[in-house]
Motif scaffolding. Structure first.
Motif, PDB file in Angstrom:
ATOM      1  N   VAL A 195       0.830  -1.204   0.000  1.00  0.00           N
ATOM      2  CA  VAL A 195       0.000   0.000   0.000  1.00  0.00           C
ATOM      3  C   VAL A 195       0.865   1.255   0.000  1.00  0.00           C
ATOM      4  O   VAL A 195       0.557   2.241  -0.683  1.00  0.00           O
ATOM      5  CB  VAL A 195      -0.954  -0.001   1.203  1.00  0.00           C
ATOM      6  CG1 VAL A 195      -1.607   1.368   1.386  1.00  0.00           C
ATOM      7  CG2 VAL A 195      -2.030  -1.064   1.037  1.00  0.00           C
ATOM      8  N   ILE A 196       1.957   1.239   0.736  1.00  0.00           N
ATOM      9  CA  ILE A 196       2.867   2.398   0.748  1.00  0.00           C
ATOM     10  C   ILE A 196       3.415   2.655  -0.648  1.00  0.00           C
ATOM     11  O   ILE A 196       3.474   3.815  -1.115  1.00  0.00           O
ATOM     12  CB  ILE A 196       4.020   2.174   1.749  1.00  0.00           C
ATOM     13  CG1 ILE A 196       3.491   2.245   3.184  1.00  0.00           C
ATOM     14  CG2 ILE A 196       5.115   3.212   1.540  1.00  0.00           C
ATOM     15  CD1 ILE A 196       4.537   1.925   4.234  1.00  0.00           C
ATOM     16  N   LEU A 197       3.799   1.586  -1.354  1.00  0.00           N
ATOM     17  CA  LEU A 197       4.307   1.756  -2.717  1.00  0.00           C
ATOM     18  C   LEU A 197       3.232   2.367  -3.628  1.00  0.00           C
ATOM     19  O   LEU A 197       3.510   3.281  -4.413  1.00  0.00           O
ATOM     20  CB  LEU A 197       4.767   0.403  -3.268  1.00  0.00           C
ATOM     21  CG  LEU A 197       6.042  -0.191  -2.650  1.00  0.00           C
ATOM     22  CD1 LEU A 197       6.277  -1.602  -3.176  1.00  0.00           C
ATOM     23  CD2 LEU A 197       7.253   0.685  -2.954  1.00  0.00           C
TER      24      LEU A 197
ATOM     25  N   ALA B 286      -7.399   9.806  -6.968  1.00  0.00           N
ATOM     26  CA  ALA B 286      -6.065   9.264  -7.253  1.00  0.00           C
ATOM     27  C   ALA B 286      -5.456   8.610  -6.015  1.00  0.00           C
ATOM     28  O   ALA B 286      -4.816   7.550  -6.109  1.00  0.00           O
ATOM     29  CB  ALA B 286      -5.151  10.374  -7.775  1.00  0.00           C
ATOM     30  N   VAL B 287      -5.633   9.229  -4.846  1.00  0.00           N
ATOM     31  CA  VAL B 287      -5.103   8.649  -3.607  1.00  0.00           C
ATOM     32  C   VAL B 287      -5.786   7.311  -3.317  1.00  0.00           C
ATOM     33  O   VAL B 287      -5.132   6.317  -2.980  1.00  0.00           O
ATOM     34  CB  VAL B 287      -5.297   9.623  -2.423  1.00  0.00           C
ATOM     35  CG1 VAL B 287      -4.941   8.937  -1.108  1.00  0.00           C
ATOM     36  CG2 VAL B 287      -4.431  10.867  -2.614  1.00  0.00           C
ATOM     37  N   VAL B 288      -7.106   7.278  -3.461  1.00  0.00           N
ATOM     38  CA  VAL B 288      -7.844   6.025  -3.224  1.00  0.00           C
ATOM     39  C   VAL B 288      -7.408   4.959  -4.216  1.00  0.00           C
ATOM     40  O   VAL B 288      -7.227   3.783  -3.847  1.00  0.00           O
ATOM     41  CB  VAL B 288      -9.365   6.275  -3.334  1.00  0.00           C
ATOM     42  CG1 VAL B 288     -10.131   4.957  -3.309  1.00  0.00           C
ATOM     43  CG2 VAL B 288      -9.834   7.178  -2.204  1.00  0.00           C
TER      44      VAL B 288
ATOM     45  N   LEU C   5      -5.879   1.302  -3.412  1.00  0.00           N
ATOM     46  CA  LEU C   5      -6.500   0.088  -3.939  1.00  0.00           C
ATOM     47  C   LEU C   5      -5.527  -0.727  -4.777  1.00  0.00           C
ATOM     48  O   LEU C   5      -5.516  -1.962  -4.709  1.00  0.00           O
ATOM     49  CB  LEU C   5      -7.728   0.457  -4.774  1.00  0.00           C
ATOM     50  CG  LEU C   5      -8.954   0.958  -3.997  1.00  0.00           C
ATOM     51  CD1 LEU C   5     -10.063   1.362  -4.957  1.00  0.00           C
ATOM     52  CD2 LEU C   5      -9.455  -0.119  -3.040  1.00  0.00           C
ATOM     53  N   VAL C   6      -4.718  -0.022  -5.580  1.00  0.00           N
ATOM     54  CA  VAL C   6      -3.706  -0.726  -6.380  1.00  0.00           C
ATOM     55  C   VAL C   6      -2.755  -1.478  -5.465  1.00  0.00           C
ATOM     56  O   VAL C   6      -2.399  -2.636  -5.712  1.00  0.00           O
ATOM     57  CB  VAL C   6      -2.940   0.271  -7.281  1.00  0.00           C
ATOM     58  CG1 VAL C   6      -1.678  -0.364  -7.840  1.00  0.00           C
ATOM     59  CG2 VAL C   6      -3.827   0.748  -8.420  1.00  0.00           C
ATOM     60  N   GLY C   7      -2.332  -0.820  -4.367  1.00  0.00           N
ATOM     61  CA  GLY C   7      -1.438  -1.472  -3.413  1.00  0.00           C
ATOM     62  C   GLY C   7      -2.077  -2.686  -2.766  1.00  0.00           C
ATOM     63  O   GLY C   7      -1.444  -3.742  -2.620  1.00  0.00           O
ATOM     64  N   VAL C   8      -3.341  -2.560  -2.363  1.00  0.00           N
ATOM     65  CA  VAL C   8      -4.039  -3.674  -1.714  1.00  0.00           C
ATOM     66  C   VAL C   8      -4.204  -4.842  -2.672  1.00  0.00           C
ATOM     67  O   VAL C   8      -3.892  -5.997  -2.340  1.00  0.00           O
ATOM     68  CB  VAL C   8      -5.422  -3.210  -1.191  1.00  0.00           C
ATOM     69  CG1 VAL C   8      -6.246  -4.404  -0.725  1.00  0.00           C
ATOM     70  CG2 VAL C   8      -5.247  -2.220  -0.048  1.00  0.00           C
ATOM     71  N   VAL C   9      -4.720  -4.533  -3.885  1.00  0.00           N
ATOM     72  CA  VAL C   9      -4.967  -5.602  -4.857  1.00  0.00           C
ATOM     73  C   VAL C   9      -3.662  -6.283  -5.274  1.00  0.00           C
ATOM     74  O   VAL C   9      -3.582  -7.521  -5.352  1.00  0.00           O
ATOM     75  CB  VAL C   9      -5.699  -5.034  -6.093  1.00  0.00           C
ATOM     76  CG1 VAL C   9      -5.803  -6.085  -7.193  1.00  0.00           C
ATOM     77  CG2 VAL C   9      -7.084  -4.549  -5.709  1.00  0.00           C
ATOM     78  N   ALA C  10      -2.628  -5.469  -5.526  1.00  0.00           N
ATOM     79  CA  ALA C  10      -1.359  -6.026  -5.985  1.00  0.00           C
ATOM     80  C   ALA C  10      -0.633  -6.789  -4.880  1.00  0.00           C
ATOM     81  O   ALA C  10       0.100  -7.751  -5.156  1.00  0.00           O
ATOM     82  CB  ALA C  10      -0.460  -4.911  -6.521  1.00  0.00           C
TER      83      ALA C  10
END
Length: 418
Positions: free
Chosen positions: A348-350, A387-389, A393-398
């Motif tokens: 998520v940080i990434l 964009a922040v959300v 979400l990208v971090g969580v899914v990935a």
């Protein structure tokens, strides 16, 4: 393990592989930056066009006819000649109507000035009130014609077609399609920023000649309501007393034209009458721009997908590299949920870092693009939150599968891993 400790350990892991972490977030940066850029450009273009179109518009609406299976707008196609003088009088009497401006087309075979003829095929017959609407009254010279006189107004495109440019006071000869000629005095020249249509874009480029309905316009029909032979027009411009009443007036005009009007009785069965306001025209522009922006933004989202794949790939590599570390953590009491949380937080940080940098890149790119295109910068602030959300979400899914994969690692096997 509390979230603060997870953040500290995740940040330490990211800092220990700075180059890899930077390259991992690059896909998210490009994706978010592209989305922000295109959305901002779309909003800026929309604001510029709508501002330009609506800036000098009066509270008007266009009544026209078109085939039932098409959606014709003002100035599009050739409507049926069905609006009689009786209809004009009835609409003028409706509440909230300031004036009604008829428009008809006079077929020509040419226009002559000082022995030079140009092949203009039509002339717009209307009233002086036509030039008081929108940008059509921007005269570069002279003024409007007077009803009942052999006077005409030209736009600059028509005036410049002659080798000897026409100026106010000159006489031109108008030749009807049947061969009849009429000498008319040019009393006005419309500026190049005038439009050729009520809702058209500024700077209309088609040569136009305008004349009063009397004496130029002779298209007549028998009025079903009165039985009299009256002039009939293909289009009416209805002007409301103010903007607040446009919708109400449009409803009244539509109700009359589609029920008890001469136009309804004279209209062919395959045609229908529509009343379109300038607000509806602006909405059409918005719809077209939004569709185009959505399409381009959809392409940009592909970069986000690539960025998510990159994060997932790096997190899998990270889990493999830290297999022994995972075994030690489990040996000293860490639970599966702690391992899951640790890798999810890192992912998520990434994603979050990528989205924040992407916002900055997108804003800068959009600013540069709007300056290059000479557009006013209109930035949709809600997209910062989006964009922040998206980054989170990208971090969580990935990171979900790599984190789950790390959490289910057998501690005995992990301690043996070299």
């Amino acid at each position: 393990m509390d979230i603060i400790e997870s953040l500290r350990m995740a940040w330490r892991s990211i800092r220990s592989h700075r180059l890899r972490s930077t390259l991992t977030t690059l896909g998210v940066v490009i994706g978010v930056g592209a989305v922000i850029t295109f959305v901002t450009l779309g909003a800026s273009l929309q604001g510029a066009i709508i501002g330009e179109v609506a800036a000098d518009q009066s509270p008007t609406m266009i009544a026209s006819s078109h085939p039932e299976d098409t959606e014709s707008g003002p100035g599009m196609g050739s409507g049926q000649t069905v609006f009689t003088e009786y209809d004009i009088q009835q609409i003028q009497a409706l509440e909230g109507v300031e004036t009604v401006v008829p428009q008809g087309s006079v077929s020509l075979s040419g226009v002559t000035h000082q022995n030079q003829s140009i092949g203009l095929s039509s002339m717009t017959a209307t009233t002086p009130a036509y030039f008081e609407q929108s940008r059509q009254g921007n005269f570069s010279a002279g003024e409007s014609f007077d009803p009942g006189k052999h006077e005409v107004v030209l736009n600059e495109q028509a005036a410049s077609l002659f080798e000897t440019n026409i100026s106010v006071g000159n006489t031109i000869t108008i030749t009807r399609s049947g061969g009849e000629t009429i000498d008319a005095t040019v009393v006005g020249i419309l500026g190049s920023d005038s439009t050729g249509e009520e809702f058209g874009p500024p700077g209309g480029s088609q040569p136009q000649v305008y004349g009063p309905t009397d004496p130029f316009y002779e298209n007549r029909l028998e009025s079903p309501a009165t039985g009299e032979n009256q002039r009939a027009y293909s289009q009416l411009t209805v002007v409301a007393v103010d903007y607040d009443q446009v919708d109400e007036v449009a409803d009244r005009v539509t109700s009359y034209l589609t029920s008890e009007s001469d136009a309804r009785a004279l209209l062919p069965s395959a045609y229908e009458i529509s009343v379109q306001t300038n607000e509806e025209f602006v909405e059409q522009i918005q719809s077209i721009i939004n569709t185009f922006t959505g399409f381009i933004t959809g392409i940009a989202v592909i970069s986000l997908v690539v960025g998510a794949i990159g994060i997932a790939n790096i997190m899998l590599v990270s889990v493999t590299e830290r297999t022994r570390e995972i075994g030690i953590m489990k040996a000293v009491g860490f639970q599966n949920r702690d391992i899951l949380q640790l890798f999810l937080v890192e992912s998520v940080i990434l994603g979050l870092i990528g989205s924040i940098i992407g916002i900055l890149v997108g804003v800068l790119a959009a600013y540069g693009a709007t300056r290059a295109l000479d557009l006013p910068l209109t930035f949709p602030l809600e997209w910062i939150g989006i964009a922040v959300v998206v980054g989170i979400l990208v971090g969580v899914v990935a990171g979900l599968y790599p984190a789950w994969n790390g959490a289910r690692t057998d501690p005995i096997e992990a301690l043996r891993y070299e």
